[in-house]
Scaffold this active site. Structure first.
Site, PDB file in Angstrom:
ATOM      1  N   HIS A  77       6.950  37.323  38.062  1.00  0.00           N
ATOM      2  CA  HIS A  77       7.416  38.641  38.463  1.00  0.00           C
ATOM      3  C   HIS A  77       8.819  38.890  37.927  1.00  0.00           C
ATOM      4  O   HIS A  77       9.572  37.951  37.642  1.00  0.00           O
ATOM      5  CB  HIS A  77       7.405  38.760  39.987  1.00  0.00           C
ATOM      6  N   GLU A  79      11.470  39.932  39.425  1.00  0.00           N
ATOM      7  CA  GLU A  79      12.497  39.363  40.304  1.00  0.00           C
ATOM      8  C   GLU A  79      12.644  37.860  40.053  1.00  0.00           C
ATOM      9  O   GLU A  79      13.766  37.330  40.029  1.00  0.00           O
ATOM     10  CB  GLU A  79      12.133  39.599  41.777  1.00  0.00           C
ATOM     11  N   CYS A 105       7.295  41.527  46.286  1.00  0.00           N
ATOM     12  CA  CYS A 105       6.194  40.912  47.026  1.00  0.00           C
ATOM     13  C   CYS A 105       6.769  39.847  47.963  1.00  0.00           C
ATOM     14  O   CYS A 105       7.958  39.536  47.915  1.00  0.00           O
ATOM     15  CB  CYS A 105       5.194  40.286  46.063  1.00  0.00           C
ATOM     16  N   CYS A 108       8.491  36.810  46.048  1.00  0.00           N
ATOM     17  CA  CYS A 108       9.820  37.161  45.534  1.00  0.00           C
ATOM     18  C   CYS A 108      10.799  37.383  46.671  1.00  0.00           C
ATOM     19  O   CYS A 108      11.969  36.987  46.578  1.00  0.00           O
ATOM     20  CB  CYS A 108       9.731  38.404  44.649  1.00  0.00           C
TER      21      CYS A 108
END
Length: 153
Positions: A77, A79, A105, A108
């Protein structure tokens, strides 16, 4: 008129998202401290590996819905990539702000909490209420951002 700091950094996050190689959702993230960009990240396969744009989307092939079974994906991801970039360069992000083109999410969010992020500015929702619950419990300031949608209308 000059943009606010949040507008400025969010627009940069949207630019970062254009580097994404994900076939389902392009996400960009930047970590900022004291009005300086510390790191950027976009979602995609780990460095040196084939991108989903080359291999196809495993999640699509398996029919996995957004917000579920995060481990069944080639990519990281945005992040996560921003956190990793900070670590690679030995820069603390504790006390910083994350700007992301999508709500983080739960995976993260847990990383951001442990890394010491104190504020998250995000555009767009993600089907993951647990992530918001954990961020609120950790007293991370959540700031939904909507200027881009206003600009597109």
């Amino acid at each position: 008129m000059r943009p606010s700091w949040d507008d400025y950094f969010m627009e940069i996050a949207f630019l970062v998202a254009t580097r994404s190689t994900c076939l389902r959702r392009q996400v960009g993230a930047i970590i900022v401290k004291d009005k300086h960009i510390i790191a950027t990240g976009y979602n995609g396969a780990p460095s040196g590996l084939l991108h989903c744009s080359e291999t196809g989307c495993l999640r699509e092939k398996l029919g996995i819905a957004p917000g579920q079974r995060h481990e069944l994906c080639r990519g990281l991801h945005a992040e996560q990539n921003a956190i990793i970039q900070s670590a690679v360069h030995g820069v603390s992000i504790a006390g910083g702000t994350l700007y992301a083109t999508t709500q983080p999410c739960v995976l993260c969010s847990k990383m951001l909490i442990n890394a010491g992020i104190k504020r998250i500015v995000f555009s767009g929702s993600y089907p993951d209420e647990l992530s918001l619950d954990l961020l609120r419990e950790a007293q991370v300031e959540l700031c939904p951002w909507s200027k881009r949608e206003e600009m597109e209308q």
